[in-house]
Design a protein around this motif. Structure first.
Motif, short mmCIF file in Angstrom:
data_model
loop_
_atom_site.label_atom_id
_atom_site.label_comp_id
_atom_site.label_asym_id
_atom_site.label_seq_id
_atom_site.Cartn_x
_atom_site.Cartn_y
_atom_site.Cartn_z
N TYR A 127 -10.47 24.63 42.25
CA TYR A 127 -9.37 25.58 42.30
C TYR A 127 -8.83 25.75 43.71
CZ TYR A 127 -10.73 26.93 37.57
OH TYR A 127 -11.01 26.92 36.24
N ILE A 131 -4.93 25.47 44.66
CA ILE A 131 -4.15 26.60 45.19
C ILE A 131 -3.53 26.24 46.53
CG2 ILE A 131 -4.34 28.94 46.09
CD1 ILE A 131 -6.44 29.47 43.91
N ILE A 134 -0.48 24.18 45.86
CA ILE A 134 0.60 25.01 45.35
C ILE A 134 1.27 25.80 46.49
CG2 ILE A 134 1.11 27.05 43.95
CD1 ILE A 134 0.92 24.55 42.32
N SER A 165 3.33 34.95 45.21
CA SER A 165 2.31 35.37 44.25
C SER A 165 2.63 34.90 42.84
CB SER A 165 2.16 36.90 44.28
OG SER A 165 3.38 37.54 43.94
N VAL A 168 1.70 31.19 42.74
CA VAL A 168 0.25 30.97 42.76
C VAL A 168 -0.39 31.42 41.45
CG1 VAL A 168 -1.91 31.68 43.86
CG2 VAL A 168 0.07 31.09 45.26
N THR A 172 -2.06 28.88 38.93
CA THR A 172 -3.50 29.05 38.69
C THR A 172 -3.79 29.17 37.20
OG1 THR A 172 -3.76 30.15 40.83
CG2 THR A 172 -5.52 30.45 39.21
N TYR A 175 -3.48 25.78 35.85
CA TYR A 175 -4.62 25.00 36.32
C TYR A 175 -5.87 25.30 35.48
CZ TYR A 175 -7.26 22.47 39.93
OH TYR A 175 -8.02 21.55 40.61
#
Length: 353
Positions: A127, A131, A134, A165, A168, A172, A175
């Motif tokens: 992760y 991140i 991204i 935000s 992300v 996420t 993901y």
């Protein structure tokens, strides 16, 4: 603004669902059609978000780069670049003042950044790397705001938290969905392998062998043959050298048999030291020649048993031409009867009736 963000999120999740469905049917879809379908799904997702922009004050954005990033990061350039090309051409013909920076910074740049990490992608709950990618792509896509738009730095500062935000969090979530889906698919593949393969030799187990042969009987012509193979004096090998050596012999023998496997020849482990071979689209002479070749190769091979020691083994084989009027199990039984005749005859031979 919230409604626009949720709309973009809905498209991204629909994109994931569609890609997952295509991946689940990968084995059933021709390779070229699979590639085209993946590209179409990605292109539609990106293009759809052109028409659902997210408004920050007087600044309009969308999350088009997220599907592109994941396609590039997971699947590489073969799917990412055609998807990028289609989406870029579409955006070009839409026109508008933000067309050029939207293509360069909103799609091409993020895609290239993700492609740079593709060869390293194991996609196993990594992760942090995801991140970081991204965030890097988001900052790159927002770069024009600072230098192109009047009072860009102030606009960037006022929108950075919400825009960053939302990117992300959305990425996420995607993901996590993709990771879980890939883990589920991997687990299903492992379970399927356990259900269809013999764990020691990696040959088909009996159930899978029957399933494959049933299918091939209807497609291969003109004649079909079954052979049952048994290692001679295998119990003596186990008693003398131990069961670990016996298992090693089974694996090494399987490696010999695998060399003969092709579209016409299917091989499985029947149980214990017995193996079963299906030969389709063949003649009597061709089938006998192949089986005799197997017997000779096994007879001349040296099987290592440890401490630089080797042993020789032989096999007995019963071969039968399949009778279309009998069931598969009845034909297997006939091959098995021929095998026992070979054993009674003295082993290390082929009996064909």
């Amino acid at each position: 603004m919230l409604q626009s963000i949720l709309s973009n999120l809905a498209i991204i999740l629909l994109f994931h669902l569609s890609m997952s469905m295509v991946m689940n049917h990968k084995k059933k879809i021709p390779t070229s059609l699979f590639q085209i379908t993946m590209i179409i799904v990605g292109s539609v997702a990106v293009i759809s978000m052109f028409y659902l922009p997210i408004r920050f004050n007087h600044y309009w954005v969308d999350m088009r780069m997220i599907p592109l990033i994941f396609i590039a990061y997971i699947h590489g350039w073969k799917k990412a670049l055609p998807t990028l090309l289609i989406a870029s051409v579409w955006r070009f013909f839409m026109g508008g003042a933000g067309m050029v920076p939207g293509i360069l910074f909103g799609m091409i740049g993020p895609t290239l950044i993700a492609l740079a990490f593709h060869h390293r992608s194991k996609f196993n709950k990594n992760y942090i790397e995801g991140i970081v990618i991204i965030i890097a792509c988001w900052l790159f896509s927002d770069f024009p705001i600072i230098y192109i738009i009047p009072n860009g730095w102030e606009i960037f500062k006022s929108t950075a938290f919400i825009r960053g935000s939302s990117f992300v969090i959305t990425a996420t979530i995607l993901y996590m969905f993709i990771t879980q889906d890939r883990q589920r698919r991997t687990l299903n593949e492992e379970l399927e392998k356990l259900a269809t393969e013999d764990p020691l030799t990696n040959l088909f187990n009996k159930r899978k062998f029957y399933e494959v042969v049933h299918r091939k009987i209807t497609t291969l012509q003109p004649k079909h043959f079954l052979a049952m193979l048994d290692i001679d004096h295998f119990k003596q090998i186990n008693d003398t050298h131990g069961h670990l050596v016996g298992d090693k012999i089974l694996v090494l023998l399987s490696n010999i048999l695998i060399k003969y496997r092709n579209e016409r020849v299917t091989i499985g482990r029947y149980g214990g030291e017995e193996f079963i071979i299906y030969i389709g689209n063949s003649t009597n002479d061709e089938a006998k020649e192949m089986i005799e070749e197997i017997i000779q190769e096994i007879r001349s091979a040296s099987f290592p048993i440890g401490n630089s020691k080797t042993i020789q083994i032989t096999v007995s084989i019963g071969l039968t031409e399949m009778n279309d009027h009998l069931s598969l199990l009845s034909n297997v039984n006939q091959a098995d009867q021929n095998l026992y005749m070979a054993k009674r005859k003295g082993r290390d031979c082929l009996i064909c009736r």
